[in-house]
Design a protein around this motif. Structure first.
Motif, mmCIF file in Angstrom:
data_model
loop_
_atom_site.group_PDB
_atom_site.id
_atom_site.type_symbol
_atom_site.label_atom_id
_atom_site.label_comp_id
_atom_site.label_asym_id
_atom_site.label_seq_id
_atom_site.Cartn_x
_atom_site.Cartn_y
_atom_site.Cartn_z
ATOM 1 N N ASN A 57 -10.572 14.393 10.600
ATOM 2 C CA ASN A 57 -10.342 13.611 11.823
ATOM 3 C C ASN A 57 -9.099 12.731 11.736
ATOM 4 N N ASP A 58 -8.323 12.858 10.655
ATOM 5 C CA ASP A 58 -7.180 11.970 10.451
ATOM 6 C C ASP A 58 -6.225 11.958 11.640
ATOM 7 N N GLU A 59 -5.838 13.131 12.122
ATOM 8 C CA GLU A 59 -4.834 13.200 13.171
ATOM 9 C C GLU A 59 -5.333 12.583 14.478
ATOM 10 N N GLU A 60 -6.564 12.914 14.875
ATOM 11 C CA GLU A 60 -7.055 12.374 16.139
ATOM 12 C C GLU A 60 -7.356 10.882 16.030
ATOM 13 N N ALA A 61 -7.757 10.417 14.839
ATOM 14 C CA ALA A 61 -7.963 8.980 14.648
ATOM 15 C C ALA A 61 -6.630 8.246 14.756
ATOM 16 N N HIS A 62 -5.598 8.807 14.146
ATOM 17 C CA HIS A 62 -4.273 8.195 14.217
ATOM 18 C C HIS A 62 -3.764 8.192 15.653
ATOM 19 N N ALA A 63 -4.025 9.259 16.391
ATOM 20 C CA ALA A 63 -3.596 9.334 17.787
ATOM 21 C C ALA A 63 -4.310 8.279 18.638
ATOM 22 N N LEU A 64 -5.609 8.093 18.403
ATOM 23 C CA LEU A 64 -6.367 7.094 19.168
ATOM 24 C C LEU A 64 -5.860 5.691 18.855
ATOM 25 N N ALA A 65 -5.586 5.419 17.583
ATOM 26 C CA ALA A 65 -5.081 4.103 17.198
ATOM 27 C C ALA A 65 -3.678 3.871 17.760
ATOM 28 N N THR A 66 -2.861 4.903 17.788
ATOM 29 C CA THR A 66 -1.518 4.783 18.348
ATOM 30 C C THR A 66 -1.586 4.459 19.839
ATOM 31 N N LEU A 67 -2.548 5.046 20.523
ATOM 32 C CA LEU A 67 -2.712 4.805 21.957
ATOM 33 C C LEU A 67 -3.235 3.405 22.244
ATOM 34 N N THR A 68 -4.222 2.968 21.482
ATOM 35 C CA THR A 68 -4.928 1.718 21.806
ATOM 36 C C THR A 68 -4.408 0.504 21.043
ATOM 37 N N LYS A 69 -3.655 0.719 19.961
ATOM 38 C CA LYS A 69 -3.008 -0.352 19.195
ATOM 39 C C LYS A 69 -3.971 -1.435 18.698
ATOM 40 N N PRO A 70 -4.971 -1.072 17.883
ATOM 41 C CA PRO A 70 -5.876 -2.088 17.338
ATOM 42 C C PRO A 70 -5.268 -2.878 16.179
ATOM 43 N N GLY A 71 -4.108 -2.439 15.703
ATOM 44 C CA GLY A 71 -3.483 -3.045 14.533
ATOM 45 C C GLY A 71 -2.909 -1.947 13.668
ATOM 46 N N PRO A 72 -2.223 -2.293 12.568
ATOM 47 C CA PRO A 72 -1.589 -1.268 11.736
ATOM 48 C C PRO A 72 -2.571 -0.170 11.321
ATOM 49 N N PHE A 73 -2.196 1.080 11.585
ATOM 50 C CA PHE A 73 -3.063 2.207 11.265
ATOM 51 C C PHE A 73 -2.178 3.395 10.927
ATOM 52 N N ALA A 74 -2.235 3.839 9.668
ATOM 53 C CA ALA A 74 -1.434 4.972 9.212
ATOM 54 C C ALA A 74 -2.277 6.243 9.237
ATOM 55 N N ARG A 75 -1.650 7.362 8.917
ATOM 56 C CA ARG A 75 -2.359 8.647 9.019
ATOM 57 C C ARG A 75 -3.535 8.752 8.060
ATOM 58 N N ASN A 76 -3.473 8.042 6.936
ATOM 59 C CA ASN A 76 -4.564 8.115 5.962
ATOM 60 C C ASN A 76 -5.284 6.779 5.791
ATOM 61 N N ARG A 81 -11.242 -1.688 6.404
ATOM 62 C CA ARG A 81 -9.839 -1.642 5.985
ATOM 63 C C ARG A 81 -9.658 -2.456 4.704
ATOM 64 N N LEU A 82 -9.172 -3.679 4.773
ATOM 65 C CA LEU A 82 -8.949 -4.471 3.563
ATOM 66 C C LEU A 82 -10.266 -4.776 2.865
ATOM 67 N N ARG A 83 -10.184 -4.883 1.539
ATOM 68 C CA ARG A 83 -11.386 -5.187 0.757
ATOM 69 C C ARG A 83 -10.984 -6.051 -0.439
ATOM 70 N N GLN A 84 -11.779 -7.106 -0.668
ATOM 71 C CA GLN A 84 -11.628 -7.990 -1.818
ATOM 72 C C GLN A 84 -13.013 -8.162 -2.440
ATOM 73 N N TYR A 86 0.841 -1.187 0.000
ATOM 74 C CA TYR A 86 0.000 0.000 0.000
ATOM 75 C C TYR A 86 0.881 1.244 0.000
ATOM 76 N N ASP A 87 0.344 2.320 -0.535
ATOM 77 C CA ASP A 87 0.952 3.626 -0.315
ATOM 78 C C ASP A 87 1.213 3.746 1.182
ATOM 79 N N PRO A 88 2.431 4.077 1.606
ATOM 80 C CA PRO A 88 2.733 4.082 3.037
ATOM 81 C C PRO A 88 1.891 5.048 3.859
ATOM 82 N N LEU A 89 1.319 6.078 3.240
ATOM 83 C CA LEU A 89 0.434 6.973 3.973
ATOM 84 C C LEU A 89 -0.926 6.336 4.226
#
Length: 226
Positions: free
Chosen positions: A108-127, A150-153, A31-34
């Motif tokens: 909400n990108d920044e605050e979503a990323h901050a929440l994911a960084t705190l709670t660690k639900p799995g890989p979560f990038a800024r976008n 997240r993932l889609r097939q 994926y695009d790293p962002l």
């Protein structure tokens, strides 16, 4: 025997429904790293593994997920390994209107990323929220819980990033959000599934109560280019 499309969920997503987010080719994609640190290869031959390594910048980490053992290019070093269960929704869910749930946007990108960084639900990038619809719950203007796609097939979509701020747990927010996302996917005709660390028994019990059942176990590896 033919692999199930979800045995290699990242490869299947990057070569089908999420091809617009993909970088690479020749058997190696990421994926695009962002958007996400996820990456995958079609096979483990030396040329394909070198192609994957070429997609990773020095100091950058990628995450690989598949049912078979994961082979890392020689140019990368293993950071961590884990096992997850892959659970598939088996019951149709419906939801009533809930004013607490708010669709999240790019604002909400920044605050979503901050929440994911705190709670660690799995890989979560800024976008990461570009991958699908995300819902959030706010308390006094602060994002305290969220979940999304997240993932889609083809025919499938992953519920992910179910996380609740530690000071808001015990209020049933994870259940409300998980039900909302699952019902949305089903309403669109997509089969919902999710990934959960084998050690997270509390989360597994929640998902089982919503009709999710374990389909298989998968390997997860984080690898980094020095």
């Amino acid at each position: 025997m033919t692999d199930h499309i979800l045995d290699r969920p990242i490869l299947a997503a990057l070569t089908t429904s999420h091809a617009n987010f993909a970088r690479g080719g020749g058997g190696a994609w990421r994926y695009d790293p962002l958007i996400s640190p996820f990456a995958a290869v079609e096979n483990n031959d030396p040329a394909t593994l070198r192609s994957l390594a070429d997609l990773v910048a020095p100091g950058e980490a990628i995450v690989m997920v598949r049912s078979a053992p994961i082979v890392v290019p020689a140019e990368l070093e293993i950071v961590s390994e884990a096992r997850v269960v892959q659970m598939v929704g088996t019951e149709d869910l419906s939801v009533d209107a809930d004013d607490r749930l708010v669709p999240l946007t790019e604002a909400n990108d920044e605050e979503a990323h901050a929440l994911a960084t705190l709670t660690k639900p799995g890989p979560f990038a800024r976008n990461t929220m570009r991958m699908g619809t995300f819902w959030g719950v706010f308390e006094e203007g602060r994002l305290v819980a969220m979940a999304g796609e997240r993932l889609r097939q083809p025919g499938w979509a992953e519920m992910s990033a179910v996380c609740v701020h530690p000071d808001q747990r015990g209020k049933g927010l994870a259940r409300v959000l998980s039900t909302r996302v699952t019902a949305d996917l089903q309403a669109r005709g997509e089969q919902p599934y999710l990934h959960c660390y084998e050690t997270n028994q509390g989360a597994m019990r929640l998902y089982e109560s919503l009709g999710y059942r374990v389909r298989t176990g998968l390997n997860v590896m984080v690898a980094r280019k020095p």
